[in-house]
Design an enzyme around this catalytic site. Structure first.
Site, PDB file in Angstrom:
ATOM      1  CG  ASP A  38     -45.476 -37.273 -16.977  1.00 49.91           C
ATOM      2  OD1 ASP A  38     -46.448 -36.511 -16.796  1.00 49.91           O
ATOM      3  OD2 ASP A  38     -44.295 -36.883 -16.961  1.00 49.91           O
ATOM      4  CG  ASP A  85     -43.876 -30.557 -14.077  1.00 51.71           C
ATOM      5  OD1 ASP A  85     -43.866 -31.609 -13.417  1.00 51.71           O
ATOM      6  OD2 ASP A  85     -43.968 -30.532 -15.314  1.00 51.71           O
TER       7      ASP A  85
HETATM    8  C1  DGJ Z   1     -43.396 -33.932 -16.574  1.00 47.12           C
HETATM    9  C2  DGJ Z   1     -43.339 -34.378 -15.144  1.00 47.12           C
HETATM   10  O1  DGJ Z   1     -44.190 -33.608 -14.363  1.00 47.12           O
HETATM   11  C3  DGJ Z   1     -41.902 -34.295 -14.670  1.00 47.12           C
HETATM   12  O2  DGJ Z   1     -41.814 -34.612 -13.307  1.00 47.12           O
HETATM   13  C4  DGJ Z   1     -41.085 -35.241 -15.502  1.00 47.12           C
HETATM   14  O3  DGJ Z   1     -41.511 -36.552 -15.284  1.00 47.12           O
HETATM   15  C5  DGJ Z   1     -41.212 -34.882 -16.974  1.00 47.12           C
HETATM   16  N1  DGJ Z   1     -42.578 -34.800 -17.377  1.00 47.12           N
HETATM   17  C6  DGJ Z   1     -40.490 -35.898 -17.818  1.00 47.12           C
HETATM   18  O4  DGJ Z   1     -40.699 -35.702 -19.149  1.00 47.12           O
END
Ligand code: DGJ
Length: 695
Positions: free
Chosen positions: A452, A521
């Site tokens: 991420d 997200d």
């Molecule tokens: C952003 C990601 O897109 C989410 O799916 C998740 O992993 C969060 N970060 C966790 O901090």
């Protein structure tokens, strides 16, 4: 040999297209042709040399220079701008030689040199014959004794056929709202799309399609290109006063400089370009085929079904809470159980701990292994979340190495989500990350890693830079590639996901390393339909991780939410322990249906029958490679009644063959399904998944 010397220059022929270039009367390397493949070498126009006719528009300006450098009386967007040690800031390139390299893919290398200064340029063309793509990059070399300051080094300029007024298709948006698809006529002058954030794709995405305004989803000529770069990039589409159209793409020159030392070379990222006579969908399918053939480790294999606990438990993670979710996930049929953010040392919230990548002893007193064992005993593989590029100010790593962050010497670094960015341009930071995650992966049976990246850069300084500190923009991305590449090579059984707050880093560069991308997200199914469609302009379905979570669960039926995500790589992200028995039973049934069709979704060709961006009745069809089977996903979002769904014209079937559609007794020819279409009736927020078989 699909690349040949045609006397007047070189012709690069793919299965259906051709690209030609040559040397004009002034000794300049110029573009000759980009279009459908022609039967004879002489069919391709010779290099043209514009005549001198006005002081304001010299031949140097009007020539169709293949890789223009800033200099002389040429004013179009250049691909190259450098400064020499004596203060000279222009470049005069002359052709110096050609080399044809057979092989797979075959390659043409054209050497150019500055007339006076010690600058050598190699233009590399690789031909992906069956994918109908030309891949290009440039290599700059300083052959002198003094440094050269590179201020712009693009990968390619694509010159479009003359006489058309082009329309640009591209993707724009923002975090949680990625993937707005736009098709807009080019205005006069230069249209710039770019990233300045050190990641590639939340706001614009590094690809383009250009058509003359008449192309449709499955018909019309579409030119396209995509850059394999995960950092700052720039696309300049220039419609000139003379009516020429050029698309130049490469590393962003905004705030950029690179001090090329004597003897040093700088290779730009690769850019692929092509054209399709089969409309936007045809262009996308060529890109999908290229990814399958050249970039992805898995070509057409069905991808594993993931459960990810992030939206269910956020930072509240321990062996028990995850174990209970894992039991539900396994009962549903999930194949990989992924523990997201929150598993590591003192990570109770987003305010601390990034950088301290060992299990939190409070929640995992015996480490991760007991949970991994429990997940494995349930028949699932174990996956984990990491965010290697970041550090929390409140972390042991930051306290030990405050100088490892990206920063200007005289300004406090700005935090975003309470975190700072490690400077991955530094080899010592890269080495630390390789050692840290190599250890994590060597010590545990981890089969899936979600990488991420949850902020964009600020104060992009590098006080200890050995060269120009603005090299950070490229050296950081090379650093990410090195760390990721090394970990991937050492742990070949791991599947990698690229996530940057969803779809912030979904490009051809990262897909040389990652197997999948998280598209957003935003887990609302109506948003997923749009975002998936936009990313699918470039990327095939098995790469597009799409979630079924609990967003708008009260408004959208479970089947609708599943069907939307099933048209990509399905991830379950809801709080399964809070789902009712009936919901879990329905989900189990939907997952069984998904598994029955995912070989077609992940291995087949994708047809966007109706767009989620402009129709209340979006529909997507996947057709198996041998055209024996297809699977249709059809939706109705909100459309005020009375609203009758128009018949759906299918695509990609064998026109001569006979097909049956699930739920209907009719046996009709492929031609009939594609022209007379399929009638469906759905209410608001209803959906259908139908299998189609050759009979
Ligand atoms: C952003 C990601 O897109 C989410 O799916 C998740 O992993 C969060 N970060 C966790 O901090």
């Amino acid at each position: 040999m699909p690349i040949y010397d045609s006397g007047g220059g070189w012709v690069l022929e793919t299965a259906r297209t051709a690209y030609a270039l040559g040397i004009d009367e002034r000794g300049q390397l110029v573009h000759r042709y980009w279009g459908p493949r022609l039967p004879f070498a002489d069919d391709y126009p010779p290099p043209s040399s514009p005549r001198e006719w006005a002081a304001f528009d010299s031949p140097a300006h009007l020539a169709r220079t293949e890789y223009p450098a800033y200099g002389g009386t040429s004013y179009f967007e250049p691909c190259l701008k450098v400064g020499f040690a004596d203060g000279t800031r222009d470049t005069r390139l002359r052709f110096a030689g050609a080399e044809l390299r057979p092989g797979e893919p075959p390659e043409l290398r054209l050497a150019l040199r500055d007339e006076h200064y010690p600058l050598a340029l190699t233009l590399v063309y690789r031909l992906h014959e069956q994918n109908d793509l030309v891949e290009r990059h440039a290599i700059l070399c300083n052959t002198g004794a003094a440094p050269i300051l590179v201020e712009r080094a693009f990968s390619a300029q694509w010159q479009l056929p003359l006489g058309k007024h082009y329309r640009l298709s591209h993707m724009c948006g923002r975090w949680s709202d990625e993937g707005q698809l736009r098709r807009e006529p080019l205005p006069s002058g230069t249209t710039i799309l770019e990233s300045r954030r050190i990641s590639s794709s939340h706001h614009h995405s590094p690809w383009f399609m250009l058509d003359d305004g008449t192309a449709q989803q499955e018909q019309g000529l579409v030119f396209f290109g995509a850059l394999a770069w995960s950092g700052n990039w720039k696309l300049c589409c220039e419609l000139s006063g003379q009516g020429t159209t050029r698309a130049s793409i490469g590393l962003n020159d905004w705030d950029f400089a690179y001090r090329l030392e004597p003897g040093e070379s700088l290779a730009t990222p690769a850019c692929v370009g092509g054209l399709s006579a089969g409309g936007f969908g045809g262009a996308s399918r060529l890109l999908h085929a290229y990814l399958r053939d050249r970039l992805l480790r898995e070509r057409r294999e069905p991808r594993a079904l993931i459960y990810n606990s992030w939206e269910a438990t956020l930072f509240d993670i321990d062996v028990e809470s995850q174990g209970r979710l894992a039991e539900h996930a396994a009962a549903l049929g999930c194949e990989i159980f992924v523990v997201d953010d929150g598993w590591f040392h003192r990570r109770d919230s987003d305010r601390a701990a990034l950088g301290d990548w060992w299990p939190d002893a409070r929640n995992f007193p015996k480490g991760l292994t007991p949970l991994i064992d429990r997940v494995n005993a349930l028949g699932m593989a174990f996956g984990i979340w990491i965010e290697p590029e970041m550090v929390s100010p409140d972390s042991e790593l930051y306290r030990a190495h405050p100088d490892w962050i990206i920063r200007f010497p005289g300004r406090p670094p700005t935090e975003a989500r309470n975190q700072l960015m490690l400077n991955l341009a530094r080899p010592d930071v890269q080495d630390h990350l390789i050692a840290t995650f190599d250890h994590l992966l060597a010590e545990h049976d981890i089969r899936y890693v979600k990488w991420d990246m949850n902020r964009n850069v600020s104060e992009p300084g590098w006080p200890e830079a050995p060269g120009d500190a603005r090299e950070l923009w490229v050296r950081y991305v090379w650093g990410v590639y090195r760390v990721w590449g090394e970990l991937r090579a050492r742990h070949p059984r791991v599947t990698w996901l690229s996530c940057s707050g969803g779809g912030g880093r979904a490009d051809l560069g990262i897909l040389g390393l990652a197997d999948r991308v998280q598209i957003s997200d935003n887990t609302d199914a109506t948003a997923i339909l749009k975002i998936q469609e936009s990313f699918a302009q470039l990327l095939p379905a098995p790469v597009l991780e799409s979630w079924v979570a609990d967003t708008n669960a009260e408004r959208l039926p479970l089947a609708f939410r599943f069907h939307a995500a099933m048209a990509g790589a399905l991830v379950i992200g809801g709080h399964l322990a809070r789902w009712s028995e009936a919901q879990r039973a329905e989900a189990t049934e939907l997952i069984a249906q998904y598994k029955a069709v995912r070989a077609i979704v992940h291995g087949g060709e994708r047809y966007q029958l109706r767009s989620a961006h402009d129709s209340p009745f979006p529909a997507i069809l996947f057709v198996s490679e041998d055209r024996a089977e297809a699977v249709l996903f059809a939706f109705r979002v909100y459309a005020p009644d009375p609203a009758e769904m128009p018949a759906l014209a299918l695509h990609g079937l064998d026109p001569e063959a006979c097909y049956a559609v699930e739920g209907s007794a009719a046996r009709r020819s492929g031609l009939s399904w594609m022209h007379a279409g399929l009638s469906l009736s759905l209410g608001n927020f209803e959906s259908a998944m139908l299998r189609i078989k050759r009979v």
